[in-house]
Write an enzyme that holds these catalytic residues in place. Structure first.
Site, PDB file in Angstrom:
ATOM      1  N   GLN A   1      66.755  73.034  34.029  1.00  0.00           N
ATOM      2  CA  GLN A   1      67.955  73.090  34.868  1.00  0.00           C
ATOM      3  C   GLN A   1      68.262  71.696  35.403  1.00  0.00           C
ATOM      4  O   GLN A   1      69.261  71.500  36.078  1.00  0.00           O
ATOM      5  CB  GLN A   1      67.733  74.037  36.050  1.00  0.00           C
ATOM      6  CG  GLN A   1      67.452  75.463  35.636  1.00  0.00           C
ATOM      7  CD  GLN A   1      66.923  76.273  36.803  1.00  0.00           C
ATOM      8  OE1 GLN A   1      67.675  76.909  37.524  1.00  0.00           O
ATOM      9  NE2 GLN A   1      65.621  76.253  37.007  1.00  0.00           N
TER      10      GLN A   1
ATOM     11  N   HIS B   1      72.029  72.893  32.553  1.00  0.00           N
ATOM     12  CA  HIS B   1      73.067  72.557  33.529  1.00  0.00           C
ATOM     13  C   HIS B   1      73.754  71.229  33.236  1.00  0.00           C
ATOM     14  O   HIS B   1      74.424  70.677  34.108  1.00  0.00           O
ATOM     15  CB  HIS B   1      72.474  72.553  34.944  1.00  0.00           C
ATOM     16  CG  HIS B   1      72.102  73.931  35.416  1.00  0.00           C
ATOM     17  ND1 HIS B   1      71.355  74.178  36.540  1.00  0.00           N
ATOM     18  CD2 HIS B   1      72.383  75.149  34.894  1.00  0.00           C
ATOM     19  CE1 HIS B   1      71.189  75.491  36.693  1.00  0.00           C
ATOM     20  NE2 HIS B   1      71.789  76.095  35.701  1.00  0.00           N
TER      21      HIS B   1
ATOM     22  N   GLY C   1      58.622  74.316  39.307  1.00  0.00           N
ATOM     23  CA  GLY C   1      59.487  73.571  40.230  1.00  0.00           C
ATOM     24  C   GLY C   1      60.881  74.123  40.373  1.00  0.00           C
ATOM     25  O   GLY C   1      61.845  73.377  40.490  1.00  0.00           O
ATOM     26  N   THR C   2      60.992  75.444  40.385  1.00  0.00           N
ATOM     27  CA  THR C   2      62.328  76.042  40.544  1.00  0.00           C
ATOM     28  C   THR C   2      62.273  77.192  41.535  1.00  0.00           C
ATOM     29  O   THR C   2      61.320  77.980  41.528  1.00  0.00           O
ATOM     30  CB  THR C   2      62.916  76.485  39.181  1.00  0.00           C
ATOM     31  OG1 THR C   2      64.168  77.130  39.402  1.00  0.00           O
ATOM     32  CG2 THR C   2      61.988  77.402  38.403  1.00  0.00           C
TER      33      THR C   2
ATOM     34  N   TYR D   1      78.588  62.174  42.594  1.00  0.00           N
ATOM     35  CA  TYR D   1      77.816  61.990  41.357  1.00  0.00           C
ATOM     36  C   TYR D   1      77.472  60.520  41.113  1.00  0.00           C
ATOM     37  O   TYR D   1      76.469  60.225  40.467  1.00  0.00           O
ATOM     38  CB  TYR D   1      78.539  62.641  40.166  1.00  0.00           C
ATOM     39  CG  TYR D   1      78.339  64.138  40.217  1.00  0.00           C
ATOM     40  CD1 TYR D   1      77.118  64.703  39.834  1.00  0.00           C
ATOM     41  CD2 TYR D   1      79.316  64.972  40.732  1.00  0.00           C
ATOM     42  CE1 TYR D   1      76.906  66.064  39.949  1.00  0.00           C
ATOM     43  CE2 TYR D   1      79.113  66.343  40.849  1.00  0.00           C
ATOM     44  CZ  TYR D   1      77.907  66.882  40.452  1.00  0.00           C
ATOM     45  OH  TYR D   1      77.677  68.223  40.576  1.00  0.00           O
TER      46      TYR D   1
ATOM     47  N   ARG E   1      74.371  60.045  42.951  1.00  0.00           N
ATOM     48  CA  ARG E   1      73.260  60.668  42.225  1.00  0.00           C
ATOM     49  C   ARG E   1      72.868  59.836  41.010  1.00  0.00           C
ATOM     50  O   ARG E   1      71.686  59.699  40.706  1.00  0.00           O
ATOM     51  CB  ARG E   1      73.611  62.103  41.826  1.00  0.00           C
ATOM     52  CG  ARG E   1      73.661  63.031  43.036  1.00  0.00           C
ATOM     53  CD  ARG E   1      73.864  64.462  42.652  1.00  0.00           C
ATOM     54  NE  ARG E   1      72.758  64.970  41.833  1.00  0.00           N
ATOM     55  CZ  ARG E   1      72.806  66.099  41.131  1.00  0.00           C
ATOM     56  NH1 ARG E   1      73.901  66.833  41.148  1.00  0.00           N
ATOM     57  NH2 ARG E   1      71.780  66.486  40.422  1.00  0.00           N
TER      58      ARG E   1
ATOM     59  N   CYS F   1      85.943  64.717  29.290  1.00  0.00           N
ATOM     60  CA  CYS F   1      87.310  64.765  29.800  1.00  0.00           C
ATOM     61  C   CYS F   1      87.568  66.161  30.353  1.00  0.00           C
ATOM     62  O   CYS F   1      87.146  67.154  29.768  1.00  0.00           O
ATOM     63  CB  CYS F   1      88.312  64.439  28.691  1.00  0.00           C
ATOM     64  SG  CYS F   1      90.015  64.431  29.312  1.00  0.00           S
TER      65      CYS F   1
ATOM     66  N   CYS G   1      91.093  67.004  27.639  1.00  0.00           N
ATOM     67  CA  CYS G   1      91.113  67.095  26.179  1.00  0.00           C
ATOM     68  C   CYS G   1      89.730  67.452  25.638  1.00  0.00           C
ATOM     69  O   CYS G   1      88.753  67.561  26.381  1.00  0.00           O
ATOM     70  CB  CYS G   1      91.660  65.819  25.538  1.00  0.00           C
ATOM     71  SG  CYS G   1      90.547  64.407  25.577  1.00  0.00           S
TER      72      CYS G   1
HETATM   73  P1  OAD Z   1      65.687  74.070  44.107  1.00  0.00           P
HETATM   74  O1  OAD Z   1      65.936  72.888  44.998  1.00  0.00           O
HETATM   75  O2  OAD Z   1      66.412  75.325  44.401  1.00  0.00           O
HETATM   76  O3  OAD Z   1      64.131  74.423  44.085  1.00  0.00           O
HETATM   77  C1  OAD Z   1      63.144  73.457  43.849  1.00  0.00           C
HETATM   78  C2  OAD Z   1      61.792  74.138  43.940  1.00  0.00           C
HETATM   79  O4  OAD Z   1      60.803  73.178  43.595  1.00  0.00           O
HETATM   80  C3  OAD Z   1      61.440  74.661  45.343  1.00  0.00           C
HETATM   81  O5  OAD Z   1      61.017  76.007  45.235  1.00  0.00           O
HETATM   82  C4  OAD Z   1      60.295  73.757  45.807  1.00  0.00           C
HETATM   83  O6  OAD Z   1      59.301  74.474  46.533  1.00  0.00           O
HETATM   84  C5  OAD Z   1      59.719  73.305  44.482  1.00  0.00           C
HETATM   85  N1  OAD Z   1      59.070  71.967  44.517  1.00  0.00           N
HETATM   86  C6  OAD Z   1      59.386  70.893  45.268  1.00  0.00           C
HETATM   87  N2  OAD Z   1      58.593  69.849  44.966  1.00  0.00           N
HETATM   88  C7  OAD Z   1      57.745  70.277  43.990  1.00  0.00           C
HETATM   89  C8  OAD Z   1      56.689  69.678  43.243  1.00  0.00           C
HETATM   90  N3  OAD Z   1      56.339  68.395  43.421  1.00  0.00           N
HETATM   91  N4  OAD Z   1      56.045  70.426  42.318  1.00  0.00           N
HETATM   92  C9  OAD Z   1      56.399  71.724  42.112  1.00  0.00           C
HETATM   93  N5  OAD Z   1      57.373  72.339  42.794  1.00  0.00           N
HETATM   94  C10 OAD Z   1      58.049  71.637  43.708  1.00  0.00           C
HETATM   95  O7  OAD Z   1      65.972  73.556  42.605  1.00  0.00           O
HETATM   96  P2  OAD Z   1      66.253  74.414  41.287  1.00  0.00           P
HETATM   97  O8  OAD Z   1      65.497  75.689  41.281  1.00  0.00           O
HETATM   98  O9  OAD Z   1      66.115  73.484  40.155  1.00  0.00           O
HETATM   99  O10 OAD Z   1      72.355  73.553  39.686  1.00  0.00           O
HETATM  100  O11 OAD Z   1      67.788  74.737  41.481  1.00  0.00           O
HETATM  101  C11 OAD Z   1      68.456  75.409  40.449  1.00  0.00           C
HETATM  102  C12 OAD Z   1      69.875  74.908  40.334  1.00  0.00           C
HETATM  103  O12 OAD Z   1      70.513  75.048  41.601  1.00  0.00           O
HETATM  104  C13 OAD Z   1      69.999  73.450  40.021  1.00  0.00           C
HETATM  105  O13 OAD Z   1      69.925  73.188  38.640  1.00  0.00           O
HETATM  106  C14 OAD Z   1      71.343  73.086  40.580  1.00  0.00           C
HETATM  107  C15 OAD Z   1      71.283  73.870  41.878  1.00  0.00           C
HETATM  108  O14 OAD Z   1      72.476  74.285  42.385  1.00  0.00           O
HETATM  109  C16 OAD Z   1      73.433  72.779  39.440  1.00  0.00           C
HETATM  110  O15 OAD Z   1      73.664  71.743  40.018  1.00  0.00           O
HETATM  111  C17 OAD Z   1      74.339  73.301  38.398  1.00  0.00           C
END
Ligand code: OAD
Length: 242
Positions: free
Chosen positions: A96, A114, A187-188, A61, A64, A122, A125
């Site tokens: 997310q 998230h 973007g997910t 982290y 990151r 902590c 606590c």
């Molecule tokens: P992912 O890495 O699973 O997916 C990202 C998506 O964004 C993919 O489908 C890409 O094709 C798309 N992408 C990439 N660049 C892009 C752009 N410029 N414009 C539009 N789309 C684009 O990420 P998340 O779906 O956010 O959780 O992942 C969900 C969760 O899984 C995260 O919050 C994280 C992870 O484990 C935790 O850490 C708790």
């Protein structure tokens, strides 16, 4: 390109994932060069991983934090902040992402499902989570000034539950009866629940559903509209607000 029209009788729920921050220089999780390729989830993003090796978790982290600190919102983030300014309480953003860029862009009607990369709490606590931009690249595990327990990033790890208040806020927005619902996911990959289930929940409430993504997501077929592209390029021209 398709246009998403929002009139005065429409409310907009937006769900964002790592893809919206890709153009700001923050790596996504899945796919080639995705964060989870190099870092096994169970080691760095789970309660077990933290118990086993908290120092490894803080190194991860810290990297990151250092990577995200200089990054800035891109035109996709800015478009979403503009929608909120225009729509007021007819807008809600559920992200997310933990990078905080939506807030920097100006969004306030928002839930960070998230957690937040620059917040620490902590592990022992009940003190309030607090803003923390420090990094510990040498693997030092910071300790709580109040109880001496190990501090941890304020991130929802695998195997942990999301903050109920955030889900409640999304649920209340979905349930509203005063306006027509539009749901837009951006973007997910649609791989992680409960966020991946929002599209289904929106459809059950007769919502119109849109996906903007660079590649097809796991749940693309559930959306009425799929616009394939980069969010920083697509979003500024996608929505017209009457
Ligand atoms: P992912 O890495 O699973 O997916 C990202 C998506 O964004 C993919 O489908 C890409 O094709 C798309 N992408 C990439 N660049 C892009 C752009 N410029 N414009 C539009 N789309 C684009 O990420 P998340 O779906 O956010 O959780 O992942 C969900 C969760 O899984 C995260 O919050 C994280 C992870 O484990 C935790 O850490 C708790």
């Amino acid at each position: 390109m398709d246009t998403l029209r929002i009139d005065k009788d429409t409310r907009l729920l937006v769900l964002t994932g790592a893809g919206v921050s890709a153009e700001s220089g923050i790596p996504t999780f899945r796919g080639g060069n995705g964060l989870w390729e190099n870092h096994p989830v169970e080691q760095v993003a789970s309660p077990e991983g933290f118990r086993r090796d908290a120092s490894r978790v803080w190194r991860f982290y810290s990297q990151r934090r250092a990577g995200a600190a200089p990054c800035e919102p891109n035109p996709g983030h800015l478009a979403m902040a503009e929608w909120e300014r225009k729509l007021g309480d007819r807008f809600l953003l559920a992200t997310q992402n933990v990078d905080g860029l939506h807030r920097v862009a100006g969004n306030q009607r928002m839930v960070e499902l998230h957690g937040n990369l620059f917040t620490t709490r902590c592990s022992r606590c009940t003190r309030e989570p607090f803003e923390d931009r420090l990094a510990y690249p040498d693997g030092t595990v910071p300790l709580c000034g109040e109880c001496g327990g190990m501090l941890r990033p304020h991130i929802v790890w695998f195997g942990e539950v999301l903050d109920e208040r955030n889900l409640l806020r999304v649920g209340e927005f979905l349930e509203r009866k005063d306006t027509r619902l539009v749901f837009l996911a951006v973007g997910t990959s649609g791989a992680v629940y409960p966020a991946a289930g929002f599209v289904q929940a929106a459809r059950e409430r007769r919502g119109e559903t849109w996906l903007v993504n660079a590649d097809p997501a796991d749940n693309t077929l559930l959306f009425h509209h799929f616009v394939r592209g980069r969010s920083g390029e697509v979003l500024p021209a996608l929505v017209t607000i009457d």
